[in-house]
Design a protein around this motif. Structure first.
Motif, PDB file in Angstrom:
ATOM      1  N   VAL A  78      18.581 -24.145  -2.486  1.00 21.27           N
ATOM      2  CA  VAL A  78      19.436 -23.334  -3.347  1.00 21.27           C
ATOM      3  C   VAL A  78      20.810 -23.262  -2.683  1.00 21.27           C
ATOM      4  O   VAL A  78      20.904 -23.130  -1.467  1.00 21.27           O
ATOM      5  N   PHE A  79      21.882 -23.366  -3.485  1.00 20.16           N
ATOM      6  CA  PHE A  79      23.206 -23.210  -2.906  1.00 20.16           C
ATOM      7  C   PHE A  79      24.088 -22.368  -3.814  1.00 20.16           C
ATOM      8  O   PHE A  79      23.947 -22.376  -5.023  1.00 20.16           O
ATOM      9  N   THR A  80      24.986 -21.599  -3.167  1.00 21.72           N
ATOM     10  CA  THR A  80      25.832 -20.644  -3.879  1.00 21.72           C
ATOM     11  C   THR A  80      27.250 -20.642  -3.326  1.00 21.72           C
ATOM     12  O   THR A  80      27.467 -20.246  -2.192  1.00 21.72           O
ATOM     13  N   PRO A  81      28.222 -21.071  -4.145  1.00 24.84           N
ATOM     14  CA  PRO A  81      29.616 -20.867  -3.779  1.00 24.84           C
ATOM     15  C   PRO A  81      30.045 -19.466  -4.209  1.00 24.84           C
ATOM     16  O   PRO A  81      29.519 -18.928  -5.191  1.00 24.84           O
ATOM     17  N   LEU A 133      28.763 -27.953  -0.502  1.00 25.54           N
ATOM     18  CA  LEU A 133      27.412 -27.450  -0.245  1.00 25.54           C
ATOM     19  C   LEU A 133      26.358 -28.491  -0.616  1.00 25.54           C
ATOM     20  O   LEU A 133      25.387 -28.688   0.124  1.00 25.54           O
ATOM     21  N   ALA A 134      26.550 -29.158  -1.743  1.00 22.49           N
ATOM     22  CA  ALA A 134      25.577 -30.171  -2.183  1.00 22.49           C
ATOM     23  C   ALA A 134      25.494 -31.330  -1.185  1.00 22.49           C
ATOM     24  O   ALA A 134      24.418 -31.900  -0.983  1.00 22.49           O
ATOM     25  N   LEU A 178      21.932 -24.819  -8.117  1.00 25.50           N
ATOM     26  CA  LEU A 178      23.126 -23.993  -8.009  1.00 25.50           C
ATOM     27  C   LEU A 178      22.791 -22.605  -8.530  1.00 25.50           C
ATOM     28  O   LEU A 178      22.350 -22.448  -9.661  1.00 25.50           O
ATOM     29  N   LEU A 179      22.984 -21.611  -7.685  1.00 23.64           N
ATOM     30  CA  LEU A 179      22.814 -20.214  -8.077  1.00 23.64           C
ATOM     31  C   LEU A 179      24.185 -19.567  -8.008  1.00 23.64           C
ATOM     32  O   LEU A 179      24.755 -19.432  -6.924  1.00 23.64           O
TER      33      LEU A 179
END
Length: 86
Positions: A6-9, A54-55, A65-66
């Motif tokens: 999971v990744f979050t900007p 992030l990716a 993407l969260l």
């Protein structure tokens, strides 16, 4: 087993929402194998630039993407894992 990250900007002004989003990932009944990657865009490069950075760090088969203003139900990743195994 689902190989998921999971990744979050985020932006500095959205700290409270980001903390809630992070907490929703932390309580997953089936934690993401690649963890939760977060980057705060202090330079205002833009959400796409940060999301791409992030990716690039992800080496799992799946990435999610969260957004910093979204929350996951505690069984979200577990539900995804059952679909991926089908």
């Amino acid at each position: 087993m689902m190989d998921l990250t999971v990744f979050t900007p985020s932006l500095p002004s959205r700290r409270e929402m980001l903390l809630e989003a992070m907490a929703s990932v932390a309580v997953q009944t089936f934690p993401p194998a690649g963890g939760h990657h977060v980057e705060v865009d202090h330079a205002r490069a833009g959400v796409v630039a940060v999301a791409n950075r992030l990716a690039e760090q992800v080496d799992t088969e799946w990435l999610m993407l969260l957004d910093d203003d979204d929350l996951l139900d505690p069984n979200h990743c577990a539900t995804l894992a059952t679909v991926e195994d089908a």
